[in-house]
Design a protein around this motif. Structure first.
Motif, mmCIF file in Angstrom:
data_model
loop_
_atom_site.group_PDB
_atom_site.id
_atom_site.type_symbol
_atom_site.label_atom_id
_atom_site.label_comp_id
_atom_site.label_asym_id
_atom_site.label_seq_id
_atom_site.Cartn_x
_atom_site.Cartn_y
_atom_site.Cartn_z
ATOM 1 N N GLY A 215 19.902 73.463 109.349
ATOM 2 C CA GLY A 215 18.788 72.523 109.305
ATOM 3 C C GLY A 215 18.559 71.824 110.625
ATOM 4 O O GLY A 215 17.695 70.955 110.737
ATOM 5 N N GLN A 216 19.343 72.169 111.631
ATOM 6 C CA GLN A 216 19.202 71.591 112.966
ATOM 7 C C GLN A 216 19.849 72.544 113.966
ATOM 8 O O GLN A 216 20.512 73.518 113.594
ATOM 9 C CB GLN A 216 19.884 70.227 113.043
ATOM 10 N N GLY A 217 19.661 72.266 115.244
ATOM 11 C CA GLY A 217 20.220 73.121 116.272
ATOM 12 C C GLY A 217 21.719 72.944 116.436
ATOM 13 O O GLY A 217 22.279 71.900 116.083
ATOM 14 N N ILE B 2 25.774 78.971 127.725
ATOM 15 C CA ILE B 2 25.500 77.790 126.899
ATOM 16 C C ILE B 2 24.090 77.964 126.334
ATOM 17 O O ILE B 2 23.124 78.088 127.101
ATOM 18 C CB ILE B 2 25.578 76.488 127.713
ATOM 19 N N VAL B 3 23.967 78.004 125.020
ATOM 20 C CA VAL B 3 22.686 78.278 124.372
ATOM 21 C C VAL B 3 22.454 77.278 123.246
ATOM 22 O O VAL B 3 23.338 77.067 122.408
ATOM 23 C CB VAL B 3 22.630 79.709 123.795
ATOM 24 N N LEU B 4 21.279 76.671 123.231
ATOM 25 C CA LEU B 4 20.889 75.809 122.122
ATOM 26 C C LEU B 4 20.216 76.699 121.076
ATOM 27 O O LEU B 4 19.148 77.256 121.312
ATOM 28 C CB LEU B 4 19.916 74.723 122.587
ATOM 29 N N ARG B 5 20.870 76.875 119.926
ATOM 30 C CA ARG B 5 20.363 77.774 118.891
ATOM 31 C C ARG B 5 19.686 76.960 117.793
ATOM 32 O O ARG B 5 20.310 76.187 117.082
ATOM 33 C CB ARG B 5 21.499 78.613 118.307
ATOM 34 N N ASP B 6 18.389 77.154 117.650
ATOM 35 C CA ASP B 6 17.610 76.413 116.669
ATOM 36 C C ASP B 6 17.875 76.921 115.250
ATOM 37 O O ASP B 6 18.413 78.010 115.041
ATOM 38 C CB ASP B 6 16.120 76.532 116.978
ATOM 39 N N GLU B 7 17.441 76.131 114.304
ATOM 40 C CA GLU B 7 17.550 76.518 112.901
ATOM 41 C C GLU B 7 16.832 77.853 112.666
ATOM 42 O O GLU B 7 15.750 78.093 113.186
ATOM 43 C CB GLU B 7 16.930 75.456 112.002
ATOM 44 N N PRO C 287 23.927 65.704 117.094
ATOM 45 C CA PRO C 287 23.358 64.656 116.247
ATOM 46 C C PRO C 287 22.030 65.104 115.645
ATOM 47 O O PRO C 287 21.284 65.881 116.253
ATOM 48 C CB PRO C 287 23.151 63.485 117.221
ATOM 49 N N GLU C 288 21.770 64.650 114.437
ATOM 50 C CA GLU C 288 20.486 64.963 113.820
ATOM 51 C C GLU C 288 19.369 64.297 114.604
ATOM 52 O O GLU C 288 19.520 63.166 115.087
ATOM 53 C CB GLU C 288 20.458 64.480 112.366
ATOM 54 N N GLU C 289 18.258 65.002 114.720
ATOM 55 C CA GLU C 289 17.123 64.446 115.447
ATOM 56 C C GLU C 289 16.523 63.286 114.675
ATOM 57 O O GLU C 289 16.399 63.327 113.452
ATOM 58 C CB GLU C 289 16.051 65.520 115.668
ATOM 59 N N ASP C 290 16.171 62.239 115.418
ATOM 60 C CA ASP C 290 15.551 61.056 114.826
ATOM 61 C C ASP C 290 14.105 61.377 114.474
ATOM 62 O O ASP C 290 13.332 61.835 115.307
ATOM 63 C CB ASP C 290 15.609 59.894 115.824
ATOM 64 N N GLU C 291 13.723 61.161 113.193
ATOM 65 C CA GLU C 291 12.358 61.466 112.761
ATOM 66 C C GLU C 291 11.335 60.674 113.557
ATOM 67 O O GLU C 291 10.251 61.158 113.855
ATOM 68 C CB GLU C 291 12.202 61.167 111.268
ATOM 69 N N GLU C 292 11.695 59.431 113.940
ATOM 70 C CA GLU C 292 10.763 58.619 114.730
ATOM 71 C C GLU C 292 10.536 59.254 116.093
ATOM 72 O O GLU C 292 9.428 59.280 116.609
ATOM 73 C CB GLU C 292 11.314 57.197 114.889
ATOM 74 N N ASP C 293 11.633 59.824 116.675
ATOM 75 C CA ASP C 293 11.493 60.495 117.970
ATOM 76 C C ASP C 293 10.583 61.702 117.853
ATOM 77 O O ASP C 293 9.750 61.967 118.718
ATOM 78 C CB ASP C 293 12.868 60.937 118.495
ATOM 79 N N ASN C 294 10.725 62.437 116.749
ATOM 80 C CA ASN C 294 9.863 63.601 116.533
ATOM 81 C C ASN C 294 8.407 63.188 116.403
ATOM 82 O O ASN C 294 7.503 63.838 116.926
ATOM 83 C CB ASN C 294 10.288 64.363 115.276
ATOM 84 N N ASP C 295 8.173 62.066 115.683
ATOM 85 C CA ASP C 295 6.800 61.576 115.506
ATOM 86 C C ASP C 295 6.215 61.169 116.847
ATOM 87 O O ASP C 295 5.041 61.447 117.133
ATOM 88 C CB ASP C 295 6.786 60.379 114.538
#
Length: 561
Positions: free
Chosen positions: A443-445, A510-515, A542-550
């Motif tokens: 559900g997250q990277g 080093i790779v950031l792997r998305d959901e 850390p889980e992404e902050d929904e406010e940051d996404n908005d």
């Protein structure tokens, strides 16, 4: 039934029988084969040494080589040269069909009512469809293979393979290409190694019932050049709508998930993330402490401890979600690693480009890790005694990947703060090891960090790894499309691999792997220069902050206006 109808039916039966070995379809032979089938291990299967008349099969083999085109097909699970579905032969123009008349004759005999009844009687599997057929011709040349799976797809009831190897030259088991059958530890979990190995031979026919959670098998890689393992393979299906024996009620095969569908889900047995004992604030992304630099300098190339270099790496990572570091281990430690891994590969005969026996390399602290329908490789078990130098070196590298100093180095390079970790040191042996494509379902990277030390004694070996032809590369693929059939394997280039990393020597990725993104290590060919050794870790973010996404979405909207 009239006398004329009985005579016509008798003629048809005799015509079918004439295609097969004498007495093959007789009741006494059926009884003998059925008894052997019921007693077979590790699961129900049957081997017939001679199936078709020799003259007919020789004609079929000649037609195949003279008139058919093969396409190379490759995914994470197989590599093979294959024709199209022979069910489509009926639609060929008459002049093309004439060139394949013997093959057409054989196909019709195999899917005839008489032969289907023979299969049903031997295997006790119930009626088989006369309308739905799957049949193709596979040519396993050098490097071709098929990894562990259970064949559970759709309405398949019986799997079969008919070998068309050189009729005048016995197949040498050293060539590879054997059908391997695996016992199960428990339903759905195959053992790491097979217990039955069936080398191919001319006119040999092998069949088994498709059993959810049990019928795990693989095809060993073909090693030598110029020795093709030609075969006809396919499936008999359960009766379809309108056919005798059809039932709307779903059976175990319908309800079972295929090997591939299981790979779309994260394994419940996957190790949980170990949490760090301390909490880092955002300042950790800005630089390293003196104690961090001292700890990292014990094993890292000082080039990657320079803040200017780290800043450049960070910029690239933020742009591309991936970065590679060549010669990451300092010279002294790398010399020890290279010497130990090279010696181990020579000791285990993994530098000879031949097929090593199952279990080679297992011992000391190195143990086989599976299950093979998901992955197979060796990993270090710290609880065992009598480890060799490779064990101690890689166990020490694991500790470094779990250290606070390396955590903070990752935070600076990626601008992400890891909360936890999971991983291990691995050895991918030529001719044996791989991971199949699994999906990030968190559900997250996650942050994938892998140190690769592929056995590379010279420049030619390095070019072999770089080409990808010998496997060992790491591939990232786009998320599975919900509209696609989850029971069909996809090639990495169907929609384009997101990222492919060749097996390098002393390289850190080093790779950031998305959901949803899939990842696998391609099967390491027996022809590879040696093993792919690595240390592979995932770091929980850390889980992404929904406010940051908005806020980000609002900024994008403003930019688009």
């Amino acid at each position: 039934m009239t006398t004329e109808e009985r005579a016509t039916k008798r003629t048809k039966i005799d015509s079918v029988k004439s295609k097969f070995q004498e007495d093959l379809l007789e009741s006494s032979n059926v009884e003998r084969l059925s008894k052997a089938f019921k007693e077979s291990k590790p699961y129900l299967h049957c081997k017939i040494d001679k199936l078709v008349t020799d003259d007919l099969l020789r004609k079929v083999r000649k037609e195949i080589f003279d008139n058919l085109h093969f396409t190379v097909k490759e995914t994470d699970i197989y590599k093979v040269h294959q024709t199209g579905d022979l069910a489509n032969l009926d639609g060929l123009p008459s002049h093309e069909l004439a060139q394949l008349s013997s093959l057409f004759e054989l196909r019709n005999a195999i899917y005839s009512e008489e032969f289907r009844n023979f299969i049903s009687s031997v295997m006790g599997c119930g009626p088989l469809s006369g309308s739905k057929m799957d049949m193709s011709i596979n040519n396993y040349k050098e490097g071709c293979h098929l990894l562990n799976h259970d064949d559970v797809i759709g309405s398949r009831r019986v799997s079969y393979i008919l070998y068309l190897t050189d009729p005048d030259k016995a197949w040498n088991p050293k060539f590879g290409g054997a059908l391997e059958l695996y016992p199960v530890i428990e339903k759905g979990i195959p053992a790491t190694e097979p217990t039955v190995v069936i080398p191919p031979q001319w006119n040999q026919f092998v069949m088994f019932t498709v059993q959810p959670g049990h019928s795990f098998h693989s095809v060993e890689e073909v090693v030598p050049e110029g020795e093709p393992r030609l075969s006809i393979s396919g499936w008999f299906h359960r009766p379809q709508v309108g056919e005798p024996g059809y039932s709307e009620k779903k059976d175990a095969v319908d309800e079972a998930k295929s090997s591939l569908e299981q790979l779309q889900e994260e394994s419940d047995s996957h190790a949980k993330f170990a949490e760090y004992s301390t909490t880092l604030d955002d300042d950790a992304t800005e630089g390293l402490t003196e104690s961090d630099l001292l700890a990292l300098a014990e094993w890292m190339n000082p080039h990657y401890l320079d803040m200017t270099i780290m800043s450049q790496m960070s910029d690239r990572f933020l742009d591309e979600s991936a970065v590679q570091c060549k010669e990451i281990i300092n010279k002294d430690l790398f010399a020890k690693l290279q010497a130990a891994t090279t010696e181990a590969d020579k000791r285990d005969h993994f530098t000879t480009q031949t097929m090593a026996t199952h279990g080679t390399g297992v011992g000391g602290q190195w143990t086989a890790h599976g299950p093979p329908h998901r992955c197979r490789y060796l990993t270090v078990d710290a609880s065992k005694d009598n480890g060799d130098e490779t064990s101690s070196l890689f166990l020490d590298l694991q500790k470094k990947f779990e250290s606070e100093s390396f955590r903070r180095w990752l935070a600076v390079v990626t601008q992400c703060i890891p909360n936890g970790y999971r991983g291990e040191a691995r050895r991918f042996r030529p001719g044996h090891d791989y991971t199949l494509a699994t999906t990030n379902t968190r559900g997250q990277g996650v942050l994938d960090v892998t140190l690769c030390i592929a056995n590379t004694p010279d420049k030619i070996s390095a070019s072999h790894w770089e080409s990808g032809e010998y496997g060992g590369y790491e591939c990232y693929m786009a998320p599975h499309n919900e509209e696609e059939d989850a029971a069909v394997y996809r090639a990495a280039d169907d929609d384009g691999a997101l990222l492919t990393l060749a097996a390098g020597c002393n390289e850190l990725s080093i790779v950031l792997r998305d959901e949803g993104v899939m990842r696998f290590i391609k099967y390491v060919s027996a022809r590879a220069p040696g093993s792919r050794w690595d240390v592979s870790y995932e770091y929980d973010l850390p889980e992404e902050d929904e406010e940051d996404n908005d806020d980000e979405e609002e900024e994008e909207d403003k930019d688009n206006k």
